[in-house]
Write a protein that holds these residues in place. Sequence first.
Motif, mmCIF file in Angstrom:
data_model
loop_
_atom_site.group_PDB
_atom_site.id
_atom_site.type_symbol
_atom_site.label_atom_id
_atom_site.label_comp_id
_atom_site.label_asym_id
_atom_site.label_seq_id
_atom_site.Cartn_x
_atom_site.Cartn_y
_atom_site.Cartn_z
ATOM 1 N N ARG A 24 0.867 -1.400 -0.111
ATOM 2 C CA ARG A 24 -0.065 0.091 -0.132
ATOM 3 C C ARG A 24 0.828 1.265 0.073
ATOM 4 O O ARG A 24 1.222 1.730 1.119
ATOM 5 N N ASN A 25 1.182 1.653 -1.253
ATOM 6 C CA ASN A 25 2.105 2.775 -1.317
ATOM 7 C C ASN A 25 1.540 4.105 -0.925
ATOM 8 O O ASN A 25 2.062 4.983 -0.445
ATOM 9 N N TYR A 26 0.262 4.139 -0.895
ATOM 10 C CA TYR A 26 -0.434 5.556 -0.504
ATOM 11 C C TYR A 26 -0.325 5.802 0.951
ATOM 12 O O TYR A 26 -0.009 7.054 1.145
ATOM 13 N N ARG A 27 0.318 4.898 1.784
ATOM 14 C CA ARG A 27 0.622 5.222 3.325
ATOM 15 C C ARG A 27 1.926 6.141 3.165
ATOM 16 O O ARG A 27 2.225 6.926 3.960
ATOM 17 N N TYR A 28 2.917 5.618 2.246
ATOM 18 C CA TYR A 28 3.885 6.194 2.344
ATOM 19 C C TYR A 28 3.868 7.645 1.579
ATOM 20 O O TYR A 28 4.367 8.599 2.534
ATOM 21 N N TYR A 29 3.099 8.095 0.660
ATOM 22 C CA TYR A 29 3.047 9.333 0.209
ATOM 23 C C TYR A 29 2.264 10.341 1.305
ATOM 24 O O TYR A 29 2.391 11.355 1.558
ATOM 25 N N LEU A 30 1.310 9.869 2.033
ATOM 26 C CA LEU A 30 0.492 10.342 3.026
ATOM 27 C C LEU A 30 1.398 10.865 4.220
ATOM 28 O O LEU A 30 1.438 11.647 4.931
ATOM 29 N N SER A 31 2.268 9.702 4.567
ATOM 30 C CA SER A 31 3.356 9.995 5.777
ATOM 31 C C SER A 31 4.318 11.121 5.413
ATOM 32 O O SER A 31 4.571 12.021 6.076
ATOM 33 N N VAL A 32 4.726 11.150 4.060
ATOM 34 C CA VAL A 32 5.604 12.152 3.392
ATOM 35 C C VAL A 32 4.973 13.536 3.457
ATOM 36 O O VAL A 32 5.708 14.267 3.989
ATOM 37 N N ILE A 33 3.782 13.645 3.259
ATOM 38 C CA ILE A 33 3.117 14.732 2.975
ATOM 39 C C ILE A 33 2.963 15.316 4.426
ATOM 40 O O ILE A 33 2.962 16.565 4.664
ATOM 41 N N PHE A 34 2.442 14.550 5.397
ATOM 42 C CA PHE A 34 2.375 14.768 6.643
ATOM 43 C C PHE A 34 3.619 15.393 7.441
ATOM 44 O O PHE A 34 3.804 16.351 8.031
ATOM 45 N N LEU A 35 4.520 14.519 7.249
ATOM 46 C CA LEU A 35 5.937 14.870 7.792
ATOM 47 C C LEU A 35 6.672 16.391 7.135
ATOM 48 O O LEU A 35 6.893 17.119 7.968
ATOM 49 N N LEU A 36 6.367 16.355 5.871
ATOM 50 C CA LEU A 36 6.925 18.011 5.236
ATOM 51 C C LEU A 36 6.115 19.038 5.779
ATOM 52 O O LEU A 36 6.579 19.934 6.065
ATOM 53 N N THR A 37 4.717 18.901 5.732
ATOM 54 C CA THR A 37 3.918 20.005 6.271
ATOM 55 C C THR A 37 4.308 20.234 7.783
ATOM 56 O O THR A 37 4.051 21.286 8.220
ATOM 57 N N PHE A 38 4.219 19.031 8.758
ATOM 58 C CA PHE A 38 4.652 19.390 10.102
ATOM 59 C C PHE A 38 6.167 19.950 10.087
ATOM 60 O O PHE A 38 5.924 21.032 10.959
ATOM 61 N N LEU A 39 7.066 19.796 9.630
ATOM 62 C CA LEU A 39 8.322 20.223 9.864
ATOM 63 C C LEU A 39 8.351 21.548 9.168
ATOM 64 O O LEU A 39 9.122 22.534 9.725
ATOM 65 N N TYR A 40 7.460 22.085 8.080
ATOM 66 C CA TYR A 40 7.551 23.365 7.456
ATOM 67 C C TYR A 40 7.011 24.381 8.467
ATOM 68 O O TYR A 40 7.550 25.434 8.704
ATOM 69 N N PHE A 41 5.752 23.964 9.125
ATOM 70 C CA PHE A 41 5.450 24.924 10.190
ATOM 71 C C PHE A 41 6.385 25.169 11.600
ATOM 72 O O PHE A 41 6.738 26.020 12.033
ATOM 73 N N ILE A 42 7.087 23.991 11.679
ATOM 74 C CA ILE A 42 8.079 24.053 12.686
ATOM 75 C C ILE A 42 9.310 25.120 12.310
ATOM 76 O O ILE A 42 10.020 26.079 12.968
ATOM 77 N N SER A 43 9.659 24.879 11.110
ATOM 78 C CA SER A 43 10.652 25.785 10.470
ATOM 79 C C SER A 43 10.057 27.009 10.480
ATOM 80 O O SER A 43 11.020 28.324 10.676
ATOM 81 N N ASP A 44 8.793 27.430 9.917
ATOM 82 C CA ASP A 44 8.543 28.729 9.669
ATOM 83 C C ASP A 44 8.434 29.493 11.129
ATOM 84 O O ASP A 44 8.650 30.513 11.218
ATOM 85 N N ARG A 45 7.605 28.731 12.194
ATOM 86 C CA ARG A 45 7.640 29.342 13.462
ATOM 87 C C ARG A 45 9.215 29.658 13.896
ATOM 88 O O ARG A 45 9.228 30.523 14.838
ATOM 89 N N SER A 46 10.221 28.573 13.703
ATOM 90 C CA SER A 46 11.560 28.905 14.205
ATOM 91 C C SER A 46 12.083 30.389 13.525
ATOM 92 O O SER A 46 12.397 31.376 14.145
ATOM 93 N N ASN A 47 11.757 30.570 12.498
ATOM 94 C CA ASN A 47 12.149 31.800 11.660
ATOM 95 C C ASN A 47 11.333 33.062 12.264
ATOM 96 O O ASN A 47 12.029 34.209 12.379
ATOM 97 N N GLU A 48 10.176 32.848 12.534
ATOM 98 C CA GLU A 48 9.216 34.011 13.021
ATOM 99 C C GLU A 48 9.845 34.448 14.675
ATOM 100 O O GLU A 48 10.090 35.637 14.813
ATOM 101 N N LEU A 49 10.221 33.432 15.203
ATOM 102 C CA LEU A 49 11.113 33.760 16.413
ATOM 103 C C LEU A 49 12.290 34.271 16.378
ATOM 104 O O LEU A 49 12.864 35.213 17.281
ATOM 105 N N ILE A 50 13.053 33.791 15.412
ATOM 106 C CA ILE A 50 14.435 34.399 15.151
ATOM 107 C C ILE A 50 14.576 35.934 14.450
ATOM 108 O O ILE A 50 14.979 36.840 15.075
ATOM 109 N N PHE A 51 13.524 36.051 13.764
ATOM 110 C CA PHE A 51 13.653 37.418 12.883
ATOM 111 C C PHE A 51 12.497 38.136 13.542
ATOM 112 O O PHE A 51 12.257 39.429 13.263
ATOM 113 N N ARG A 52 11.715 37.781 14.529
ATOM 114 C CA ARG A 52 10.702 38.290 15.377
ATOM 115 C C ARG A 52 9.774 39.030 14.203
ATOM 116 O O ARG A 52 9.509 40.072 13.761
ATOM 117 N N TYR A 53 8.921 37.923 13.648
ATOM 118 C CA TYR A 53 8.007 38.417 12.612
ATOM 119 C C TYR A 53 6.926 39.079 13.234
ATOM 120 O O TYR A 53 6.539 38.903 14.369
#
Length: 220
Positions: A70-99
Amino acid sequence: MKDFFTGNKIKILLHLLAWSIILGIPLYFFKRWDVGQDFIWVYYIGNIINGIIFYTNYLILVPKFFFGSRNYRYYLSVIFLLTFLYFISDRSNELIFRYIPGRNNTEEIIKPELERKELPIPKPDDHHGRPPFREMHLFNYMFTSLFLVFFSVGMRVLERHSQTEKLQKELEKEKLNSELAFLKNQISPHFFFNTLNNIYSLISINAEDSQKSVLRLSKL
């Protein structure tokens, strides 16, 4: 994951060497060119997130889901992982640059420099201004993360192909050894039986030679 840590030690050493270069060498350039602390934080947080993407996909998602039925589980997991880590990255930039949420970061970043030179501040829709920081961060994150995902998948596929070929060669070798052992087991009883028959016939002709033959057979 168990195969990764119990496999070839050279592979682990190469990974450690690569991370030593990524995390260690830039410190020299940061100190030499007096790079701001904010940029250093962004650099290391970004590389830590990149490492999480690579090793999560390489060690967990690809072996568990990509090679499954069932390859669809892999693609869903990748999308969730990238989305979750993007929000962490964006939030860290907000804290660093004081958005300031909802404000164009181009104006906020370059405003102090323009005020010192007493130049007009470019408007958000000014085509000659710098691109918005958040949009640039999103583009850079998507490009880097997708590259790491495809790269880790490619490495896993090549490793699995190599392991499959190695296993197939071992099975062929074992099959050949089994066939040779089977032939030896067939030949040995026939040889022993024929030799005993020859010695039996030799006893009535030459007893001395038959005794020597029995002695040689026992040594053999």
